[in-house]
Scaffold this motif. Sequence first.
Motif, PDB file in Angstrom:
ATOM      1  N   PHE A 477      -3.085  -0.910  15.645  1.00  0.00           N
ATOM      2  CA  PHE A 477      -2.842  -1.160  14.147  1.00  0.00           C
ATOM      3  C   PHE A 477      -1.528  -1.504  13.756  1.00  0.00           C
ATOM      4  O   PHE A 477      -0.534  -1.224  14.709  1.00  0.00           O
ATOM      5  CB  PHE A 477      -3.247   0.087  13.354  1.00  0.00           C
ATOM      6  N   THR A 478      -1.503  -2.384  12.706  1.00  0.00           N
ATOM      7  CA  THR A 478      -0.043  -2.812  12.299  1.00  0.00           C
ATOM      8  C   THR A 478       0.511  -1.811  11.144  1.00  0.00           C
ATOM      9  O   THR A 478      -0.085  -1.503  10.379  1.00  0.00           O
ATOM     10  CB  THR A 478       0.035  -4.257  11.694  1.00  0.00           C
ATOM     11  N   ASP A 479       1.997  -1.716  11.483  1.00  0.00           N
ATOM     12  CA  ASP A 479       2.471  -0.620  10.559  1.00  0.00           C
ATOM     13  C   ASP A 479       2.792  -1.456   9.352  1.00  0.00           C
ATOM     14  O   ASP A 479       3.970  -2.407   9.337  1.00  0.00           O
ATOM     15  CB  ASP A 479       3.739   0.002  11.189  1.00  0.00           C
ATOM     16  N   LYS A 480       2.086  -1.639   8.253  1.00  0.00           N
ATOM     17  CA  LYS A 480       2.356  -2.122   6.982  1.00  0.00           C
ATOM     18  C   LYS A 480       1.926  -1.662   5.910  1.00  0.00           C
ATOM     19  O   LYS A 480       1.086  -0.567   5.961  1.00  0.00           O
ATOM     20  CB  LYS A 480       1.348  -3.545   7.295  1.00  0.00           C
ATOM     21  N   PRO A 481       2.262  -2.109   4.807  1.00  0.00           N
ATOM     22  CA  PRO A 481       1.741  -1.583   3.494  1.00  0.00           C
ATOM     23  C   PRO A 481       0.320  -1.194   3.397  1.00  0.00           C
ATOM     24  O   PRO A 481      -0.409  -2.314   3.748  1.00  0.00           O
ATOM     25  CB  PRO A 481       2.359  -2.467   2.375  1.00  0.00           C
ATOM     26  N   VAL A 482       0.016  -0.056   2.914  1.00  0.00           N
ATOM     27  CA  VAL A 482      -1.645  -0.115   2.595  1.00  0.00           C
ATOM     28  C   VAL A 482      -1.991   0.422   1.095  1.00  0.00           C
ATOM     29  O   VAL A 482      -1.205   1.092   0.450  1.00  0.00           O
ATOM     30  CB  VAL A 482      -2.044   1.278   3.441  1.00  0.00           C
ATOM     31  N   SER A 483      -3.069  -0.193   0.699  1.00  0.00           N
ATOM     32  CA  SER A 483      -3.365   0.108  -0.910  1.00  0.00           C
ATOM     33  C   SER A 483      -4.940   0.294  -0.474  1.00  0.00           C
ATOM     34  O   SER A 483      -5.722  -0.230  -0.385  1.00  0.00           O
ATOM     35  CB  SER A 483      -3.027  -1.070  -1.652  1.00  0.00           C
ATOM     36  N   ILE A 484      -5.499   1.567  -1.017  1.00  0.00           N
ATOM     37  CA  ILE A 484      -6.783   1.907  -0.887  1.00  0.00           C
ATOM     38  C   ILE A 484      -7.350   2.502  -2.052  1.00  0.00           C
ATOM     39  O   ILE A 484      -6.731   3.444  -3.014  1.00  0.00           O
ATOM     40  CB  ILE A 484      -6.755   3.182   0.329  1.00  0.00           C
ATOM     41  N   SER A 521       1.238   4.793   7.476  1.00  0.00           N
ATOM     42  CA  SER A 521       0.530   3.635   7.113  1.00  0.00           C
ATOM     43  C   SER A 521      -0.582   3.506   7.977  1.00  0.00           C
ATOM     44  O   SER A 521      -1.487   2.950   7.610  1.00  0.00           O
ATOM     45  CB  SER A 521       1.631   2.516   7.109  1.00  0.00           C
ATOM     46  N   ILE A 522      -0.541   3.819   9.160  1.00  0.00           N
ATOM     47  CA  ILE A 522      -1.547   3.554  10.299  1.00  0.00           C
ATOM     48  C   ILE A 522      -2.299   4.790  10.168  1.00  0.00           C
ATOM     49  O   ILE A 522      -3.933   4.322  10.358  1.00  0.00           O
ATOM     50  CB  ILE A 522      -0.792   3.354  11.718  1.00  0.00           C
ATOM     51  N   THR A 523      -2.182   5.793   9.902  1.00  0.00           N
ATOM     52  CA  THR A 523      -2.977   7.029   9.790  1.00  0.00           C
ATOM     53  C   THR A 523      -4.058   6.858   8.528  1.00  0.00           C
ATOM     54  O   THR A 523      -5.157   7.001   8.460  1.00  0.00           O
ATOM     55  CB  THR A 523      -2.151   8.225   9.485  1.00  0.00           C
ATOM     56  N   ALA A 524      -3.310   6.179   7.287  1.00  0.00           N
ATOM     57  CA  ALA A 524      -4.183   5.789   5.988  1.00  0.00           C
ATOM     58  C   ALA A 524      -5.110   4.713   6.565  1.00  0.00           C
ATOM     59  O   ALA A 524      -6.046   4.451   6.039  1.00  0.00           O
ATOM     60  CB  ALA A 524      -3.190   5.283   5.114  1.00  0.00           C
ATOM     61  N   VAL A 530     -12.504   4.985   9.134  1.00  0.00           N
ATOM     62  CA  VAL A 530     -13.759   5.684   9.555  1.00  0.00           C
ATOM     63  C   VAL A 530     -14.241   6.729   8.445  1.00  0.00           C
ATOM     64  O   VAL A 530     -15.102   7.130   8.504  1.00  0.00           O
ATOM     65  CB  VAL A 530     -13.059   6.906  10.451  1.00  0.00           C
ATOM     66  N   GLY A 531     -13.372   6.559   7.309  1.00  0.00           N
ATOM     67  CA  GLY A 531     -14.321   7.176   6.047  1.00  0.00           C
ATOM     68  C   GLY A 531     -13.476   8.729   6.014  1.00  0.00           C
ATOM     69  O   GLY A 531     -13.487   9.562   6.893  1.00  0.00           O
ATOM     70  N   TRP A 532     -13.099   9.167   4.762  1.00  0.00           N
ATOM     71  CA  TRP A 532     -12.335  10.368   4.386  1.00  0.00           C
ATOM     72  C   TRP A 532     -13.584  11.391   4.698  1.00  0.00           C
ATOM     73  O   TRP A 532     -13.029  12.729   4.664  1.00  0.00           O
ATOM     74  CB  TRP A 532     -11.356  10.284   3.285  1.00  0.00           C
ATOM     75  N   ASN A 533     -14.712  11.222   4.071  1.00  0.00           N
ATOM     76  CA  ASN A 533     -15.581  12.270   4.127  1.00  0.00           C
ATOM     77  C   ASN A 533     -15.860  12.583   5.533  1.00  0.00           C
ATOM     78  O   ASN A 533     -16.228  13.819   5.803  1.00  0.00           O
ATOM     79  CB  ASN A 533     -16.896  11.486   3.601  1.00  0.00           C
ATOM     80  N   LYS A 534     -15.908  11.643   6.452  1.00  0.00           N
ATOM     81  CA  LYS A 534     -16.086  11.923   7.964  1.00  0.00           C
ATOM     82  C   LYS A 534     -15.252  12.740   8.468  1.00  0.00           C
ATOM     83  O   LYS A 534     -15.279  13.638   9.382  1.00  0.00           O
ATOM     84  CB  LYS A 534     -16.371  10.605   8.637  1.00  0.00           C
ATOM     85  N   ILE A 535     -13.982  12.382   8.147  1.00  0.00           N
ATOM     86  CA  ILE A 535     -12.751  13.210   8.544  1.00  0.00           C
ATOM     87  C   ILE A 535     -12.947  14.625   8.167  1.00  0.00           C
ATOM     88  O   ILE A 535     -12.727  15.679   8.897  1.00  0.00           O
ATOM     89  CB  ILE A 535     -11.399  12.718   8.293  1.00  0.00           C
ATOM     90  N   PRO A 552      -8.562   9.977   0.115  1.00  0.00           N
ATOM     91  CA  PRO A 552      -7.777   9.474   1.457  1.00  0.00           C
ATOM     92  C   PRO A 552      -6.674  10.107   1.894  1.00  0.00           C
ATOM     93  O   PRO A 552      -6.396  10.120   3.099  1.00  0.00           O
ATOM     94  CB  PRO A 552      -7.536   8.098   0.801  1.00  0.00           C
ATOM     95  N   SER A 553      -5.824  10.603   1.035  1.00  0.00           N
ATOM     96  CA  SER A 553      -4.708  11.417   1.573  1.00  0.00           C
ATOM     97  C   SER A 553      -5.117  12.754   2.442  1.00  0.00           C
ATOM     98  O   SER A 553      -4.155  13.356   2.852  1.00  0.00           O
ATOM     99  CB  SER A 553      -3.619  11.904   0.461  1.00  0.00           C
TER     100      SER A 553
END
Length: 776
Positions: A477-484, A521-524, A530-535, A552-553
């Motif tokens: 994955f690329t270390d970049k800004p994320v907006s969810i 950023s990559i964890t996000a 994969v979905g935060w519900n699944k986590i 998400p957090s």
Amino acid sequence: MFRRIKNRFLRYFLIFIYFVIIFFCSIELNFLWLFGYSPDMHDIKNPSMSLASEVYYADGTLIGRYYKENRSPVEFKQISPNIINGLIATEDVRFYHHNGVDFFSFFTSMLSTAKGERRGGSTITQQLAKNLFETRKKKSQGFIRHIPVIRTVVYKCKEWLTAFKIEHVYSKQEILTMYLNTVPFGNNTYGVKTASLKLFNKTPDAVTPAEAATMVGMLKATSTYNPINNPKHSLERRNIVLGQMLKYDYIKRAQYDTSVDKPIKLDLTYVANEGQGDSYLRQAVERWLKKWLKENDYDLYNDGLKIYTTIDPRLQQYAEEAVAEKMKMLQKRFYTLWGNKNPWQDLDGNEIKDFVLKNEQRLPIYTKLQKKYGSNTTLINQYFERPKHMKVFTWHGESDTTFSTIDSIKYYAKLLNTGMMSLEPTTGKIKVWVGGINYKYFNYDHVNQSRRQAGSTFKPFAYLTALDNGFTPCDKFTDKPVSIKYTDEGRDQVWEPNNADFHFSYQEMSLRWAMGKSVNSITAQLTEKVGWNKIVDYAHKVGIESPLRAIPSVSLGSNDVSVFEMVRAYGTFLNKGKKVDPILVTKITEQDGTVLKEFELKEEQVISEETAWLMLYMFRGGMEEPGGTSQALWEYTGLWKKSSNQIGGKTGTSSKYVDGWYMGITKDLVTGVWVGDDDRTVHFTSSETGEGSHTALPIFARFMEKVYADPKSGYTPGPFPKPWSKITKKYDCPSPVPAVDSIATDSLYKPHLDSLKAIPDPTAAPENQQPKATDR
């Protein structure tokens, strides 16, 4: 049949006697369950004193005892005549002349009470019946207890019956011995031996007439005549007892004159060395057994059980030493950081002005003061501002000081605390349990009672979810800004997490590198994939029991969890994907060794062996990947005397450096450490002082150094296990070493500016040996 008796007075008398006999028989037989239990002759011959239960380390060493009555029985010959004579002269001067009930004293006491001079009429034997056989306790009562006057008559009659039985079975000496071994002296002290040791540091055969009189005087009212808490009243009562001893010729006039003029001289230096003190571990065992005890109708404080735990005394000692050593340094760092400023702050960094007031209002005394003074806050404040003598916890030992309540609140609010647990996942046995820095002053257990934000120690559950659903450690994955964008409680939300330095490298990273370096950023991005519900589902599957908010957090540790459940969850990876129910107690026996219960390992396969092994490989990334957040461990040379040793783990820090975590994994053990303040508004201020790699990791590292240094510990350094089954996914993908490494983070929060200069870490290595990366 009474009509044939012509004399009316004789007839009424015989009727009265007849009904008295019927009444006593009804009490004895508990007719229609009206009167409750009465001890029979078997009970009298085999009195059952409550027995303390004992809890042991895994090697059989005593940890502590559970008891309601702190007693140590003695024989008659071990009791000073001064105590015997003082007791008889004061409590039952006709003791040797009655058969358990002294009706003369009973009726004279009733006359005295009628005249306004209240005086007891119970004999020593009756008091023994009440103390030893609990004739007035609820379990000995029947329906009659709901009828005020009659219940008192029944209580007294039951004592008479029991006293007659006691006198029939035992000699006068035996009765005195049993009485003095069971009588309460207050402050959880039962029996003459325990009392004489606590008060005078003497065995009961060595006390003087004055000391004996002081102890006997306490029996009238253990709190009112306690020589420690009420010396004036105790002195007055002692002299009354001495007067009774003189009156009935148990002491001479000269002894009386010498004793009555002396002040009470206590010697409180005696400390019982019986392993019965309270502790985090002792309380943890009680909580762990609570369900079993209830289901099997056992009383931990009365039934004399022997409880054998899984705790390794060597490892427990090393853990406690590591905690003391490192927490002392952390506290010093914390004081240096804040100086004279108050560390309780809101989210914007402003001091919380009503912090002390809110803490005052949580105290039980506050409600009482409100009832006493109403809305007069001036008088309430005067109470809290009044200086008082007290003992406080310090890292240099218990200290005597003069604090007001406000001083005390401020002092304790600045003290850091910790929780630590170590588990052997393959057996499910808990080897170490450290609930805090000092049980006497902080009895809230930070292993399984406290729940705190997990920070980045929760990230591995996101990577676990990915690996178990098609991803590999080498996926990039690329270390970049994320907006969810997401919806929470019906409201549209946007989550845009930042990295530690508000910098994105735009570099491609493998999942192993990203987890090892703890890149937000990559964890996000992975969380979105994969979905935060699944986590949340996977976290629960491997051992987290706390409710988790599925947002998400979640993957960055925004939820509260305990050290206990985090260690259990991480243990799943070392146990080939099997979740265990950690065992704290192996077996329970009776006093004679009869086994009542043996606790066996319960485990459940929740993830595949392949996924579990891949997660261990991922955890090693904290040490092996560029910028890995566990690399501070390299500075602890005791961990690396064997070049083949491998350690995995994950650091974590919650918002504003409130909570510091480290989860450490070796080939044998999983250890979790949390460090922080009990009040979440109190915290460190910068990554250099407050992140998990600088607070919790050093405790784990020092603990493992001590374990490895002891060849008798049974735990040695070495590599992680080889794959338990065929690995079908690509995982060996070395990361390039960047020329300039950015700072990693495990925090949900990054201040705009670290305004305070970093405080040097007293545990850190020399400057030329500093780890390559830090962690929040």
